[in-house]
Scaffold this motif. Structure first.
Motif, mmCIF file in Angstrom:
data_model
loop_
_atom_site.group_PDB
_atom_site.id
_atom_site.type_symbol
_atom_site.label_atom_id
_atom_site.label_comp_id
_atom_site.label_asym_id
_atom_site.label_seq_id
_atom_site.Cartn_x
_atom_site.Cartn_y
_atom_site.Cartn_z
ATOM 1 N N ARG A 298 -6.224 -5.016 -5.662
ATOM 2 C CA ARG A 298 -5.394 -3.820 -5.838
ATOM 3 C C ARG A 298 -4.669 -3.869 -7.183
ATOM 4 N NH1 ARG A 298 -0.432 -1.452 -5.101
ATOM 5 N NH2 ARG A 298 -0.423 0.375 -3.741
ATOM 6 N N PRO B 226 -7.688 -2.396 4.629
ATOM 7 C CA PRO B 226 -6.762 -3.263 3.892
ATOM 8 C C PRO B 226 -7.443 -3.878 2.671
ATOM 9 C CG PRO B 226 -7.557 -4.369 5.874
ATOM 10 C CD PRO B 226 -8.117 -2.972 5.900
ATOM 11 N N GLU C 230 -6.392 2.536 1.201
ATOM 12 C CA GLU C 230 -5.559 1.597 1.957
ATOM 13 C C GLU C 230 -5.073 2.154 3.286
ATOM 14 O OE1 GLU C 230 -2.762 0.415 -1.165
ATOM 15 O OE2 GLU C 230 -3.642 -1.597 -1.042
#
Length: 153
Positions: free
Chosen positions: A96, A90, A86
């Motif tokens: 995630r 992104p 990260e």
């Protein structure tokens, strides 16, 4: 005429670049191999083995992305891999969360809190789909593999 120190410095940089390329491209290839094995038939592997094959695939894809960007993770847990990734790329919030939730199924890197729980068929399906997303990201990030002629003539 160049000084020998300039030649040596240039040679070392070229060697470092090739070594770095070898690392990320090897990790990318290995990630694909683990993912292929992780697509294995239910009668060949149990869910624990499939989980670990897919975890290795995830690790290799993240390492390829990091290596391509000359970066390394703090450690190789899902949490550390995601944290390191990260910093460069992104991630989708759901992706995630999925990976970090699935990490709790086998936390085997801690001496104090060793955890192994049953891996369900649904866990495998979810992890496999998440790893495929990491493969896609790795393929997008590691561009050199797709177009060496364009980048380096």
């Amino acid at each position: 005429m160049q000084k020998s120190s300039n030649i040596s410095s240039s040679w070392i940089k070229d060697l470092e670049m090739k070594k770095s390329e070898a690392s990320w491209s090897t990790w990318l290839r290995e990630g694909r191999q683990y993912l292929k094995a992780g697509k294995g038939e239910k009668n060949k592997f149990n869910n624990s083995i499939l989980y670990n094959l897919l975890a290795m695939s995830l690790e290799k894809f993240v390492m390829a992305i990091l290596g391509y960007n000359l970066s390394m993770p703090v450690n190789h847990t899902f949490t550390d891999l995601i944290y390191s990734l990260e910093k460069l790329y992104p991630l989708d919030t759901d992706l995630r969360k999925t990976i970090l939730r699935l990490e709790t199924k086998q936390e085997i890197c801690s001496f104090e809190d060793y955890v192994r729980t049953d891996i369900s068929d649904e866990d495998i399906i979810i992890l496999r789909e998440a790893v495929k997303q990491f493969e896609k990201i790795a393929n997008e990030v590691c561009l050199y593999e797709k177009a060496p002629g364009i980048l380096f003539g």
